[in-house]
Design a protein around this motif. Structure first.
Motif, PDB file in Angstrom:
ATOM      1  N   ALA A  71      -4.677  -3.495  -1.584  1.00 45.09           N
ATOM      2  CA  ALA A  71      -3.428  -2.737  -1.518  1.00 45.09           C
ATOM      3  C   ALA A  71      -2.719  -2.668  -2.863  1.00 45.09           C
ATOM      4  N   ILE A  72      -2.976  -3.624  -3.742  1.00 46.78           N
ATOM      5  CA  ILE A  72      -2.304  -3.655  -5.042  1.00 46.78           C
ATOM      6  C   ILE A  72      -3.091  -2.891  -6.110  1.00 46.78           C
ATOM      7  N   VAL A 103       5.100  -2.252  -7.800  1.00 50.43           N
ATOM      8  CA  VAL A 103       5.260  -3.615  -7.292  1.00 50.43           C
ATOM      9  C   VAL A 103       5.979  -4.437  -8.357  1.00 50.43           C
ATOM     10  N   LEU A 104       7.022  -5.145  -7.935  1.00 48.89           N
ATOM     11  CA  LEU A 104       7.784  -6.006  -8.821  1.00 48.89           C
ATOM     12  C   LEU A 104       7.819  -7.405  -8.238  1.00 48.89           C
ATOM     13  N   THR A 161      -3.398  -8.382 -12.555  1.00 52.13           N
ATOM     14  CA  THR A 161      -4.393  -7.600 -13.302  1.00 52.13           C
ATOM     15  C   THR A 161      -5.777  -7.813 -12.720  1.00 52.13           C
ATOM     16  N   VAL A 162      -6.132  -9.062 -12.493  1.00 54.31           N
ATOM     17  CA  VAL A 162      -7.445  -9.371 -11.917  1.00 54.31           C
ATOM     18  C   VAL A 162      -7.564  -8.757 -10.527  1.00 54.31           C
ATOM     19  N   ALA A 163      -6.444  -8.706  -9.787  1.00 59.39           N
ATOM     20  CA  ALA A 163      -6.431  -8.132  -8.442  1.00 59.39           C
ATOM     21  C   ALA A 163      -6.509  -6.610  -8.450  1.00 59.39           C
ATOM     22  N   GLY A 164      -6.386  -6.006  -9.627  1.00 59.44           N
ATOM     23  CA  GLY A 164      -6.531  -4.561  -9.727  1.00 59.44           C
ATOM     24  C   GLY A 164      -5.262  -3.788 -10.024  1.00 59.44           C
ATOM     25  N   ALA A 165      -4.125  -4.470 -10.128  1.00 60.55           N
ATOM     26  CA  ALA A 165      -2.873  -3.786 -10.453  1.00 60.55           C
ATOM     27  C   ALA A 165      -2.885  -3.340 -11.908  1.00 60.55           C
ATOM     28  N   ARG A 193       0.834  -1.214   0.000  1.00 59.38           N
ATOM     29  CA  ARG A 193       0.000   0.000   0.000  1.00 59.38           C
ATOM     30  C   ARG A 193       0.864   1.257   0.000  1.00 59.38           C
ATOM     31  N   THR A 194       1.982   1.229   0.712  1.00 59.36           N
ATOM     32  CA  THR A 194       2.833   2.415   0.809  1.00 59.36           C
ATOM     33  C   THR A 194       3.866   2.500  -0.321  1.00 59.36           C
ATOM     34  N   ALA A 195       3.933   1.485  -1.159  1.00 55.01           N
ATOM     35  CA  ALA A 195       4.865   1.493  -2.292  1.00 55.01           C
ATOM     36  C   ALA A 195       4.231   2.216  -3.482  1.00 55.01           C
ATOM     37  N   ASP A 196       5.095   2.651  -4.391  1.00 58.08           N
ATOM     38  CA  ASP A 196       4.630   3.280  -5.623  1.00 58.08           C
ATOM     39  C   ASP A 196       4.488   2.272  -6.750  1.00 58.08           C
TER      40      ASP A 196
END
Length: 184
Positions: free
Chosen positions: A107-108, A77-78, A137-141, A72-75
């Protein structure tokens, strides 16, 4: 220590082995990140229980809450991951499951995301990376298109190959430089 002008990248590591090639890739990216980029490996994925709605209520398990906070606090995700039986490891899939909740506001959600890594096959983990990108992608990223680094780690000294190391650092750079607003 990060400053407000740094881009924070949370790394989800699909391998739990302390001396895995993918752990070394993550450590390499932490060490080689530009000064304005903070790469932080999210530790403790092996402590996150398998996702269950029964656990995801008012008192989320501490390891799952820490995972969510780190992302959540990251800009960005890798995911850095090997391939197990033609797909991503369960620990990575479970992390994405926890990060996807609550549905639509996990959070993603909205985070630029990429998946890279190495595995000792000629395919370099391409299916694991495809599956991680699909699940995220499905999770919203927001999966950043064009970042594909599937390294066939046939030896333990993958990072001694300047071309392979350059591709991995290039993937990090592309993720950091991704402009979500322009891509929309």
């Amino acid at each position: 220590m990060t400053t407000s002008n740094q881009t924070r990248v949370a790394v989800l590591l699909g391998s739990l082995r302390a001396d895995s090639v993918n752990r070394r890739i993550a450590d390499y990216l932490v060490a080689q990140a530009p000064a304005d980029v903070s790469v932080e490996i999210v530790e403790g994925l092996d402590q996150v229980p398998f996702y269950s709605e029964e656990l995801d209520g008012d008192s989320v398990p501490a390891a799952a809450a820490a995972l969510r906070d780190a992302v959540r606090t990251a800009d960005r995700v890798l995911a850095i991951t090997p391939e197990y039986n033609g797909t991503m490891p369960a620990v990575l899939n479970n992390a994405i499951d926890w990060l996807s909740r609550p549905y639509g506001a996990g959070a993603i959600s909205g985070k630029p995301f990429a998946a890279v890594g190495a595995t000792p096959t000629p395919y370099g983990g391409k299916w694991a990376h495809e599956h991680a990108r699909h699940s995220a992608t499905v999770a919203g990223a927001t999966v950043v298109e064009g970042i594909v680094v599937d390294e066939p780690a046939m030896t333990d000294d993958l990072l001694a190959d300047p071309a392979a190391a350059g591709r991995l650092l290039g993937a990090l750079t592309a993720l950091v430089e991704h402009d979500a607003a322009a891509a929309a």
